[in-house]
Design a protein around this motif. Structure first.
Motif, PDB file in Angstrom:
ATOM      1  N   GLU A  33      27.936  38.419  49.885  1.00 27.80           N
ATOM      2  CA  GLU A  33      29.148  39.057  50.397  1.00 27.80           C
ATOM      3  C   GLU A  33      30.342  38.123  50.260  1.00 27.80           C
ATOM      4  N   TYR A  34      31.545  38.699  50.316  1.00 24.20           N
ATOM      5  CA  TYR A  34      32.783  37.954  50.116  1.00 24.20           C
ATOM      6  C   TYR A  34      33.742  38.306  51.245  1.00 24.20           C
ATOM      7  N   ALA A  35      34.188  37.272  51.972  1.00 29.59           N
ATOM      8  CA  ALA A  35      35.010  37.485  53.164  1.00 29.59           C
ATOM      9  C   ALA A  35      36.499  37.403  52.823  1.00 29.59           C
ATOM     10  N   PHE A  36      37.328  37.994  53.678  1.00 32.13           N
ATOM     11  CA  PHE A  36      38.776  38.051  53.486  1.00 32.13           C
ATOM     12  C   PHE A  36      39.485  37.546  54.736  1.00 32.13           C
ATOM     13  N   ALA A  37      40.577  36.846  54.517  1.00 28.94           N
ATOM     14  CA  ALA A  37      41.380  36.374  55.645  1.00 28.94           C
ATOM     15  C   ALA A  37      42.243  37.492  56.205  1.00 28.94           C
ATOM     16  N   ASP A  38      42.576  38.464  55.373  1.00 25.41           N
ATOM     17  CA  ASP A  38      43.446  39.568  55.777  1.00 25.41           C
ATOM     18  C   ASP A  38      42.696  40.880  55.571  1.00 25.41           C
ATOM     19  N   SER A  39      42.588  41.668  56.620  1.00 23.44           N
ATOM     20  CA  SER A  39      41.853  42.932  56.539  1.00 23.44           C
ATOM     21  C   SER A  39      42.489  43.901  55.550  1.00 23.44           C
ATOM     22  N   GLY A  48      40.209  50.032  45.288  1.00 27.32           N
ATOM     23  CA  GLY A  48      40.397  49.953  43.847  1.00 27.32           C
ATOM     24  C   GLY A  48      41.049  48.713  43.297  1.00 27.32           C
ATOM     25  N   ARG A  49      41.636  47.868  44.136  1.00 29.08           N
ATOM     26  CA  ARG A  49      42.237  46.638  43.627  1.00 29.08           C
ATOM     27  C   ARG A  49      41.141  45.687  43.175  1.00 29.08           C
ATOM     28  N   PRO A  50      41.313  44.971  42.067  1.00 30.61           N
ATOM     29  CA  PRO A  50      40.284  44.037  41.607  1.00 30.61           C
ATOM     30  C   PRO A  50      39.936  43.013  42.678  1.00 30.61           C
ATOM     31  N   GLY A  51      38.646  42.727  42.795  1.00 35.76           N
ATOM     32  CA  GLY A  51      38.184  41.771  43.793  1.00 35.76           C
ATOM     33  C   GLY A  51      36.699  41.962  44.039  1.00 35.76           C
ATOM     34  N   PHE A  52      36.160  41.203  44.992  1.00 37.03           N
ATOM     35  CA  PHE A  52      34.732  41.228  45.264  1.00 37.03           C
ATOM     36  C   PHE A  52      34.494  41.445  46.751  1.00 37.03           C
ATOM     37  N   THR A  53      33.565  42.328  47.063  1.00 42.42           N
ATOM     38  CA  THR A  53      33.229  42.606  48.457  1.00 42.42           C
ATOM     39  C   THR A  53      31.755  42.367  48.721  1.00 42.42           C
ATOM     40  N   TYR A  54      30.904  43.028  47.910  1.00 36.75           N
ATOM     41  CA  TYR A  54      29.455  42.936  48.081  1.00 36.75           C
ATOM     42  C   TYR A  54      28.846  42.808  46.685  1.00 36.75           C
ATOM     43  N   ALA A  55      27.867  41.907  46.541  1.00 38.15           N
ATOM     44  CA  ALA A  55      27.377  41.538  45.217  1.00 38.15           C
ATOM     45  C   ALA A  55      26.714  42.679  44.461  1.00 38.15           C
ATOM     46  N   GLN A  57      28.050  45.309  43.685  1.00 36.07           N
ATOM     47  CA  GLN A  57      29.063  45.835  42.769  1.00 36.07           C
ATOM     48  C   GLN A  57      29.641  44.748  41.868  1.00 36.07           C
ATOM     49  N   GLY A  58      29.008  43.571  41.853  1.00 36.27           N
ATOM     50  CA  GLY A  58      29.451  42.523  40.948  1.00 36.27           C
ATOM     51  C   GLY A  58      29.854  41.258  41.672  1.00 36.27           C
ATOM     52  N   THR A  59      29.850  40.156  40.915  1.00 36.76           N
ATOM     53  CA  THR A  59      30.214  38.846  41.438  1.00 36.76           C
ATOM     54  C   THR A  59      31.163  38.174  40.445  1.00 36.76           C
ATOM     55  N   PRO A  60      31.796  37.078  40.835  1.00 40.34           N
ATOM     56  CA  PRO A  60      32.615  36.350  39.854  1.00 40.34           C
ATOM     57  C   PRO A  60      31.817  35.909  38.630  1.00 40.34           C
ATOM     58  N   THR A  61      30.519  35.662  38.796  1.00 35.46           N
ATOM     59  CA  THR A  61      29.680  35.228  37.675  1.00 35.46           C
ATOM     60  C   THR A  61      29.415  36.370  36.707  1.00 35.46           C
ATOM     61  N   THR A  62      29.100  37.561  37.240  1.00 32.84           N
ATOM     62  CA  THR A  62      28.902  38.708  36.347  1.00 32.84           C
ATOM     63  C   THR A  62      30.224  39.095  35.692  1.00 32.84           C
ATOM     64  N   ALA A  63      31.325  38.921  36.413  1.00 33.98           N
ATOM     65  CA  ALA A  63      32.637  39.248  35.838  1.00 33.98           C
ATOM     66  C   ALA A  63      32.966  38.334  34.664  1.00 33.98           C
ATOM     67  N   ALA A  64      32.583  37.050  34.760  1.00 33.81           N
ATOM     68  CA  ALA A  64      32.833  36.111  33.660  1.00 33.81           C
ATOM     69  C   ALA A  64      32.034  36.512  32.424  1.00 33.81           C
ATOM     70  N   LEU A  65      30.782  36.943  32.631  1.00 34.24           N
ATOM     71  CA  LEU A  65      29.975  37.420  31.508  1.00 34.24           C
ATOM     72  C   LEU A  65      30.584  38.687  30.911  1.00 34.24           C
ATOM     73  N   GLU A  66      31.001  39.592  31.755  1.00 30.93           N
ATOM     74  CA  GLU A  66      31.607  40.835  31.272  1.00 30.93           C
ATOM     75  C   GLU A  66      32.858  40.565  30.440  1.00 30.93           C
ATOM     76  N   ASN A  67      33.609  39.551  30.838  1.00 32.02           N
ATOM     77  CA  ASN A  67      34.793  39.162  30.074  1.00 32.02           C
ATOM     78  C   ASN A  67      34.404  38.715  28.667  1.00 32.02           C
ATOM     79  N   LYS A  68      33.302  37.974  28.558  1.00 29.57           N
ATOM     80  CA  LYS A  68      32.833  37.536  27.246  1.00 29.57           C
ATOM     81  C   LYS A  68      32.404  38.715  26.381  1.00 29.57           C
TER      82      LYS A  68
END
Length: 409
Positions: A33-39, A48-55, A57-68
């Protein structure tokens, strides 16, 4: 800046995406999971804004692979999945519904054939055609046809669909065109170059390459107008229509179905992808040499390999794949050869069910991956009991040739 070549682009993709601390590999993010300072930020990502909430639906690591993968395919976006079959399931089950019609090549992977049978059981009509001629696809068109599916290089028969002509036809008729590019990879044939709407890759195969991780990916080429596709749900008809199809695949395939690629597997695949071009050059060279050798062997009835002039789609392969013909071949042994005795004599080749590995792999098709189809369906597809599927690896060519020679003697 001058556009870089294929390997330069992939090798430097993470660094150019500004990895933390200048890392040349994107870091591994195992967090669930990914926490936020501002609700409000948390809410914005859910909406719909790009970002991460729960793995899931994806993580920064899967996003890096998807970019490749997106850069490899020169597409507009990619969604990754836990396996290739999870990715295919997401395409069919999120974009099709009961009453729709799918046209599929009948030269397809056995598990894909099984998946389409399941889809048909849920009310989606499936027509199997010989996709090596676009006329057969055109003849199957119905008012309810939503999608055409084919492989760029058929597994295991190596037939090559009339890829570009089918793409042109789908564009003319507003039909979504899905191409499985696993065995050619974006190096030999990009989906957008043949007019694909979506290009599917099993990342477990050549892109990962090392047989140490499972994964799949769906890339949108940006060529299809999703505003004209009737099955896009209302919540996903927001923003630019180009993103609607992939958004629905991601939301339904990851959030609802849970076919999520782990960060650990994504990291392994991303590192493996850096040497794709180097490995494929060696694989293609080995495969062509072995095909030419085996085609002249007295105990081999036929070799199915696009690099041979005898292959029915040889000229098409040469034009589409830039004079490189992939690492998959089908081999039909003579009737007097005991296929199991032959396989047991092999010393270098591995008896394993996988493709696109660094190692050369072989298995008897009729007795394994096509066993459930039954003899009639196998006969229709030209699969005899002595038909072998061989996925060529990066070993020294002479070792591979000698292994075949001693096993056939």
């Amino acid at each position: 800046m001058k556009k870089n070549g294929f390997t330069t682009t992939i090798v430097h993709a993470d660094r150019r995406a500004h990895s933390e601390f200048g890392a040349v590999h994107a870091p591994l993010h195992p967090s669930s999971e990914y926490a936020f300072a501002d609700s409000r930020d948390l809410t914005a990502v859910f909406q719909g804004r790009p970002g991460f909430t729960y793995a899931r639906q994806g993580t920064p690591t899967t996003a890096a692979l998807e970019n490749k993968i997106t850069q490899m395919e020169e597409g507009i976006g990619t969604v990754s999945f836990a396996t290739g079959m999870a990715a295919l399931t997401a395409i069919f089950f999120t974009l099709l519904k009961a009453g729709d019609h799918l046209i599929s090549s009948h030269h397809i992977f056995g598990n894909t054939n099984s998946l389409l049978a399941t889809l048909a059981g849920l009310g989606v009509e499936v027509s199997f055609v010989d996709a090596t001629d676009v006329a057969n696809v055109a003849a199957a068109l119905r008012p309810e046809t939503r999608m055409v599916f084919t492989e760029s290089l058929a597994n295991p028969g190596t037939q090559i669909a009339d890829l570009k002509a089918i793409g042109d036809w789908c564009s003319e008729h507003g039909v979504a065109y899905v191409v499985d590019g696993t065995l050619t990879t974006p190096l030999l044939c990009r989906g957008k170059d043949v007019g694909a709407s979506l290009i599917f890759n099993s990342l477990s195969k050549h892109i990962g390459g090392h047989g140490n991780a499972l994964g799949g990916a769906v890339t949108d080429t940006g060529l299809y107008d999703w505003s004209k596709y009737p099955n896009i749900a209302e919540p996903y008809r927001k923003g630019k229509p180009a993103s609607w199809g992939l958004t629905q695949i991601k939301k339904k395939g990851l959030r609802d179905m849970g076919g999520t690629l782990s960060s650990d597997a994504a990291h392994r695949i991303a590192v493996g992808a850096e040497t794709l071009a180097l490995r494929m050059e060696r694989i293609c060279a080995n495969a062509l040499g072995l095909a030419q050798y085996l085609a002249e062997h007295a105990r081999v009835v036929k070799v199915h390999y696009p690099g041979l002039a005898s292959h029915p789609q040889h000229e098409r392969a040469a034009a589409l794949f830039q004079q490189r013909y992939g690492g998959l071949m089908g081999i039909e042994l003579a009737a007097d050869v005991d296929v199991f005795e032959f396989l047991n004599r092999l010393q270098v080749l591995a008896l394993a069910t996988h493709l696109g590995d660094n190692r050369t792999l072989v298995l008897p098709v009729a007795h394994t991956i096509y066993y459930e189809m039954g003899p009639q369906r196998r006969a229709e597809m030209g699969i005899s009991d002595n038909f072998l599927r061989v996925s060529i690896g990066i070993e020294d060519f002479e070792d591979l040739r000698a292994d075949f020679e001693q096993a056939l003697t």
